[in-house]
Design a protein around this motif. Structure first.
Motif, mmCIF file in Angstrom:
data_model
loop_
_atom_site.group_PDB
_atom_site.id
_atom_site.type_symbol
_atom_site.label_atom_id
_atom_site.label_comp_id
_atom_site.label_asym_id
_atom_site.label_seq_id
_atom_site.Cartn_x
_atom_site.Cartn_y
_atom_site.Cartn_z
ATOM 1 N N HIS A 214 0.826 -1.209 0.000
ATOM 2 C CA HIS A 214 0.000 0.000 0.000
ATOM 3 C C HIS A 214 0.862 1.261 0.000
ATOM 4 N N LEU A 215 1.974 1.240 0.728
ATOM 5 C CA LEU A 215 2.864 2.403 0.747
ATOM 6 C C LEU A 215 3.408 2.691 -0.651
ATOM 7 N N VAL A 216 3.770 1.644 -1.375
ATOM 8 C CA VAL A 216 4.275 1.818 -2.737
ATOM 9 C C VAL A 216 3.189 2.429 -3.625
ATOM 10 N N TRP A 217 1.943 1.967 -3.467
ATOM 11 C CA TRP A 217 0.821 2.524 -4.231
ATOM 12 C C TRP A 217 0.627 4.004 -3.891
ATOM 13 N N ILE A 218 0.597 4.320 -2.618
ATOM 14 C CA ILE A 218 0.393 5.700 -2.165
ATOM 15 C C ILE A 218 1.511 6.601 -2.677
ATOM 16 N N GLY A 219 2.735 6.124 -2.575
ATOM 17 C CA GLY A 219 3.871 6.914 -3.048
ATOM 18 C C GLY A 219 3.814 7.199 -4.534
ATOM 19 N N THR A 220 3.123 6.361 -5.280
ATOM 20 C CA THR A 220 3.022 6.521 -6.732
ATOM 21 C C THR A 220 1.813 7.351 -7.143
ATOM 22 N N VAL A 221 0.658 7.113 -6.549
ATOM 23 C CA VAL A 221 -0.567 7.753 -7.053
ATOM 24 C C VAL A 221 -1.023 8.980 -6.267
ATOM 25 N N CYS A 222 -0.513 9.181 -5.072
ATOM 26 C CA CYS A 222 -1.042 10.281 -4.243
ATOM 27 C C CYS A 222 -0.194 11.541 -4.241
ATOM 28 N N THR B 244 -9.402 9.399 -1.777
ATOM 29 C CA THR B 244 -9.940 9.205 -3.125
ATOM 30 C C THR B 244 -8.888 8.646 -4.079
ATOM 31 N N LEU B 245 -7.671 9.168 -4.031
ATOM 32 C CA LEU B 245 -6.627 8.683 -4.938
ATOM 33 C C LEU B 245 -5.963 7.404 -4.438
ATOM 34 N N GLY B 246 -5.830 7.250 -3.152
ATOM 35 C CA GLY B 246 -5.083 6.127 -2.601
ATOM 36 C C GLY B 246 -5.923 4.952 -2.168
ATOM 37 N N TRP B 247 -6.792 5.183 -1.207
ATOM 38 C CA TRP B 247 -7.588 4.073 -0.663
ATOM 39 C C TRP B 247 -8.647 3.592 -1.653
ATOM 40 N N ASN B 248 -9.388 4.490 -2.237
ATOM 41 C CA ASN B 248 -10.485 4.085 -3.126
ATOM 42 C C ASN B 248 -10.005 3.455 -4.429
ATOM 43 N N THR B 249 -8.764 3.684 -4.803
ATOM 44 C CA THR B 249 -8.242 3.105 -6.043
ATOM 45 C C THR B 249 -7.333 1.911 -5.800
ATOM 46 N N PHE B 250 -7.038 1.612 -4.557
ATOM 47 C CA PHE B 250 -6.100 0.524 -4.246
ATOM 48 C C PHE B 250 -6.706 -0.810 -4.660
ATOM 49 N N PRO B 251 -6.098 -1.483 -5.641
ATOM 50 C CA PRO B 251 -6.673 -2.742 -6.126
ATOM 51 C C PRO B 251 -6.418 -3.884 -5.147
ATOM 52 N N VAL B 252 -7.493 -4.521 -4.738
ATOM 53 C CA VAL B 252 -7.417 -5.650 -3.808
ATOM 54 C C VAL B 252 -8.070 -6.848 -4.494
ATOM 55 N N PRO B 253 -7.360 -7.969 -4.562
ATOM 56 C CA PRO B 253 -7.986 -9.149 -5.164
ATOM 57 C C PRO B 253 -9.138 -9.634 -4.289
ATOM 58 N N LEU B 254 -9.969 -10.466 -4.849
ATOM 59 C CA LEU B 254 -11.070 -11.047 -4.086
ATOM 60 C C LEU B 254 -10.484 -11.823 -2.906
ATOM 61 N N LEU B 255 -10.925 -11.477 -1.707
ATOM 62 C CA LEU B 255 -10.393 -12.110 -0.500
ATOM 63 C C LEU B 255 -11.350 -13.170 0.017
ATOM 64 N N THR B 256 -10.805 -14.301 0.405
ATOM 65 C CA THR B 256 -11.605 -15.347 1.032
ATOM 66 C C THR B 256 -11.771 -15.007 2.513
ATOM 67 N N GLU B 257 -12.646 -15.715 3.178
ATOM 68 C CA GLU B 257 -12.790 -15.515 4.625
ATOM 69 C C GLU B 257 -11.488 -15.855 5.337
ATOM 70 N N GLN B 258 -10.768 -16.867 4.836
ATOM 71 C CA GLN B 258 -9.473 -17.229 5.433
ATOM 72 C C GLN B 258 -8.458 -16.110 5.231
ATOM 73 N N ASN B 259 -8.447 -15.494 4.030
ATOM 74 C CA ASN B 259 -7.553 -14.352 3.780
ATOM 75 C C ASN B 259 -7.829 -13.237 4.782
ATOM 76 N N LYS B 260 -9.104 -12.931 4.975
ATOM 77 C CA LYS B 260 -9.487 -11.860 5.909
ATOM 78 C C LYS B 260 -9.075 -12.202 7.331
ATOM 79 N N ALA B 261 -9.235 -13.469 7.719
ATOM 80 C CA ALA B 261 -8.834 -13.895 9.060
ATOM 81 C C ALA B 261 -7.311 -13.778 9.222
ATOM 82 N N ASP B 262 -6.566 -14.184 8.210
ATOM 83 C CA ASP B 262 -5.103 -14.084 8.260
ATOM 84 C C ASP B 262 -4.656 -12.629 8.355
ATOM 85 N N LEU B 263 -5.280 -11.755 7.567
ATOM 86 C CA LEU B 263 -4.930 -10.335 7.596
ATOM 87 C C LEU B 263 -5.342 -9.690 8.920
#
Length: 177
Positions: free
Chosen positions: A50-58, A70-89
């Motif tokens: 996310h830091l790399v994304w922010i440093g590039t687009v914001c 608007t430029l950083g969080w709303n545009t940050f591409p996140v792949p489809l997360l499973t429930e296990q992915n969310k639990a791990d994160l």
């Protein structure tokens, strides 16, 4: 639950030092806030990816990172997360917060000084990066260039899908009228 993110963060930092707050906390205009956010969102924001994304687009303030919802969080591409992915994160985010708490009353400036970052906090962030990057590509990224290439690939797909959805949604609305 809410996540507070500073609008400006030192360019020397390896991570954006976001914080978990409750909905009753008054946050100044020096930060952005994501209300009703699941804890796993903190793992996304606190990642190298996310830091790399922010440093590039914001953009930057002098050399420091600027955070834009608007430029950083709303545009940050996140792949489809499973429930296990969310639990791990979620576990990764909690480990980052626990590592910070272990150094109370150290300030964020103390904790995120790259020359003096506590080893357990650095390890919690590195583990978070590993978990997140495995979700994105099944392994760790080799470098920031590879991170950006993947993020822009996902962003292109995300915006193309959104562009295709707009005419379909418009046609459905027109048909209903």
């Amino acid at each position: 639950m809410a996540i507070a993110v500073p609008k400006v963060s030192s360019a020397r930092r390896f991570y954006i030092p976001c914080a978990l707050t409750d909905d009753m906390t008054v946050v100044s205009d020096l930060a952005r806030v994501i209300y009703d956010a699941p804890v796993w969102n903190l793992a996304l924001i606190a990642s190298r990816l996310h830091l790399v994304w922010i440093g590039t687009v914001c953009g930057k303030l002098k050399t420091d990172f600027r955070y834009s919802n608007t430029l950083g969080w709303n545009t940050f591409p996140v792949p489809l997360l499973t429930e296990q992915n969310k639990a791990d994160l979620t576990a990764c985010a909690e480990n980052i917060l626990l590592a910070r708490e272990a150094h109370f009353p150290a300030t964020i400036a103390d904790l995120y000084d790259p020359d003096n970052m506590p080893e357990n906090l650095r390890h919690a962030h590195e583990r978070n990066d590993e978990v997140l990057e495995r979700i994105y590509i099944g392994r760790r990224f080799r470098n920031d260039t590879e991170r950006l290439e993947k993020l822009f690939e996902l962003y292109t797909k995300m915006t193309a899908a959104a562009a295709k959805a707009k005419p379909a949604a418009k046609a459905t609305r027109e048909k209903a009228n």
